[in-house]
Write a protein that holds these residues in place. Structure first.
Motif, PDB file in Angstrom:
ATOM      1  N   LEU A  22     -13.074  -5.392  -8.428  1.00  0.00           N
ATOM      2  CA  LEU A  22     -12.963  -4.638  -9.675  1.00  0.00           C
ATOM      3  C   LEU A  22     -11.983  -5.300 -10.640  1.00  0.00           C
ATOM      4  O   LEU A  22     -12.074  -5.125 -11.838  1.00  0.00           O
ATOM      5  N   ARG A  23     -11.043  -6.042 -10.085  1.00  0.00           N
ATOM      6  CA  ARG A  23     -10.052  -6.720 -10.916  1.00  0.00           C
ATOM      7  C   ARG A  23     -10.687  -8.011 -11.416  1.00  0.00           C
ATOM      8  O   ARG A  23     -11.071  -8.866 -10.641  1.00  0.00           O
ATOM      9  N   SER A  24     -10.781  -8.127 -12.719  1.00  0.00           N
ATOM     10  CA  SER A  24     -11.530  -9.248 -13.265  1.00  0.00           C
ATOM     11  C   SER A  24     -10.697 -10.008 -14.290  1.00  0.00           C
ATOM     12  O   SER A  24      -9.998  -9.402 -15.085  1.00  0.00           O
ATOM     13  N   GLY A  25     -10.801 -11.309 -14.285  1.00  0.00           N
ATOM     14  CA  GLY A  25     -10.092 -12.110 -15.263  1.00  0.00           C
ATOM     15  C   GLY A  25     -10.985 -12.550 -16.410  1.00  0.00           C
ATOM     16  O   GLY A  25     -10.518 -12.948 -17.454  1.00  0.00           O
ATOM     17  N   ASN A  26     -12.285 -12.467 -16.248  1.00  0.00           N
ATOM     18  CA  ASN A  26     -13.226 -12.909 -17.272  1.00  0.00           C
ATOM     19  C   ASN A  26     -13.484 -11.770 -18.249  1.00  0.00           C
ATOM     20  O   ASN A  26     -14.052 -10.755 -17.911  1.00  0.00           O
ATOM     21  N   THR A  45      -2.869  -5.710 -16.779  1.00  0.00           N
ATOM     22  CA  THR A  45      -3.862  -6.323 -15.904  1.00  0.00           C
ATOM     23  C   THR A  45      -5.204  -5.689 -16.212  1.00  0.00           C
ATOM     24  O   THR A  45      -5.301  -4.478 -16.364  1.00  0.00           O
ATOM     25  N   ARG A  46      -6.232  -6.498 -16.302  1.00  0.00           N
ATOM     26  CA  ARG A  46      -7.557  -6.012 -16.634  1.00  0.00           C
ATOM     27  C   ARG A  46      -8.306  -5.630 -15.367  1.00  0.00           C
ATOM     28  O   ARG A  46      -8.377  -6.396 -14.418  1.00  0.00           O
ATOM     29  N   PHE A  47      -8.881  -4.422 -15.367  1.00  0.00           N
ATOM     30  CA  PHE A  47      -9.713  -3.936 -14.275  1.00  0.00           C
ATOM     31  C   PHE A  47     -11.078  -3.557 -14.836  1.00  0.00           C
ATOM     32  O   PHE A  47     -11.172  -3.108 -15.979  1.00  0.00           O
ATOM     33  N   VAL A  48     -12.089  -3.727 -14.040  1.00  0.00           N
ATOM     34  CA  VAL A  48     -13.434  -3.274 -14.394  1.00  0.00           C
ATOM     35  C   VAL A  48     -13.781  -2.163 -13.419  1.00  0.00           C
ATOM     36  O   VAL A  48     -13.806  -2.375 -12.211  1.00  0.00           O
TER      37      VAL A  48
END
Length: 98
Positions: A22-26, A45-48
């Motif tokens: 779920l944790r995504s860098g893109n 921090t980005r999460f999806v």
């Protein structure tokens, strides 16, 4: 001697694995049916996360608190949730189980 299994550790490991996906860098990688959120107090921090989380009362409460603090102007370009990252990961791991 046989293999010893720890069911609670196994399920936690699977949940951690799901959290890592779920944790995504893109920034462009948001699958259909998901939502990108930025979490953190200072460093974001980005999460999806799945859109289905929006229906859960715990997640709605978190969004409401975020709305009170940030309004609808999100400097990161996406939904910003100001809480500790470990608190957020604990919450979404509970939502995945239920």
């Amino acid at each position: 001697m046989g293999i010893i299994r720890f069911p609670s550790l196994t399920s936690k490991a699977k949940n951690f694995s799901k959290l890592q996906t779920l944790r995504s860098g893109n920034k462009l990688d948001v699958p259909k049916g998901c939502l990108a959120v930025y979490v953190g107090e200072i460093q974001k921090t980005r999460f999806v996360v799945p859109l289905s989380f929006l229906e859960h009362p715990l997640f709605q409460n978190l969004l409401h608190e975020s709305e009170e603090e940030f309004g609808f102007d999100h400097p990161m370009g996406g939904l910003t949730i100001r809480c500790q990252e470990d608190v957020f990961t604990d919450l979404i791991s509970r939502l995945q189980i239920s």
